[in-house]
Scaffold this motif. Structure first.
Motif: not given
Length: 242
Positions: A15-17, A94-95, A83-86
């Motif tokens: 959940v935190s992720a 990510e940048e 973004y931030m999905s892998r």
């Protein structure tokens, strides 16, 4: 963070992720809109007392509108690009996605400016290209849905189709400008896939916990008998045990 990771449960980390991803995506969109945000803040704070009073009266309408639109569109570009999905992606990866989202946003703004200039001059409007691949024409909503690779199960595909239907009802896709329509669909498809993957992770966690519960139940039943074992460690309701 390392202490939290070792003391929190797998469910809490899951959940935190998901929450962390939303927060990081929001922060990246804000970073990409730093210029628009600065213009908004300058409108409120710079100039003479009379200028600041006018700014408060108008709430810096144009600057605020530009910033809000930048934030919304940058967020959609980041979503659409994953973004931030892998899992396992590096900070550099990510940048690069964040920078590419900013590049695509400014390409969209350049196109809108070119359309505005053409209309003012009474000249032909520039041809519409895909906001993601400038060498291709802008696809229709149906083409976008058909071209998207299907998730790994029919359940995942159903989530994608449901997301598109929700988007059509909520935002009126057909009423959006074609370039924004493509962006909205791609962002929705990516989020639908993320929702599907998240639900699969939750199901896997539930199966793992159920397996551990059954093992505890079996061990206790061997000691005190099955009726007591099932009473102390009961089976889940039928709809939760699937």
């Amino acid at each position: 963070d390392s202490i939290t990771a070792t003391t929190s449960s797998p469910l809490e980390r899951l959940v935190s992720a998901r929450k962390d991803r939303r927060d990081l995506l929001s922060r990246a969109a804000l970073e990409n809109c730093a210029f628009e945000h600065e213009l908004q803040q300058t409108c409120f704070t710079a100039g003479s007392a009379a200028a600041r009073a006018r700014a408060r009266m108008t709430m810096c309408r144009e600057e605020t509108k530009a910033f809000n639109r930048c934030y919304a569109l940058q967020g959609k570009f980041l979503q659409a690009l994953g973004y931030m999905s892998r899992s396992g992606s590096s900070d550099d990866d990510e940048e690069r996605i964040q920078m590419h989202a900013d590049k695509l946003y400014h390409r969209m703004m350049d196109y809108e400016a070119a359309v505005d200039r053409a209309r003012r001059a009474g000249t032909p409007v520039p041809p519409l290209a895909s906001v993601f691949e400038a060498s291709r024409p802008s696809p229709s909503v149906q083409q976008l849905v058909e071209l998207e690779p299907e998730p790994s199960s029919s359940g995942g595909r159903g989530l994608v189709e449901k997301k598109i239907r929700e988007l059509q009802l909520r935002q009126g896709l057909e009423e959006l400008p074609p370039h924004e329509r493509e962006l909205a669909v791609r962002a929705a498809l990516q989020e639908a896939k993320m929702t599907y993957l998240y639900s699969e992770e939750m199901k896997e966690y539930a199966r793992e916990m159920d397996g551990k519960r059954k093992e505890r139940q079996r061990r206790l039943s061997r000691l005190v008998g099955e009726p007591i074992g099932r009473f102390v460690i009961p089976d889940p309701p039928p709809d939760q045990g699937r």
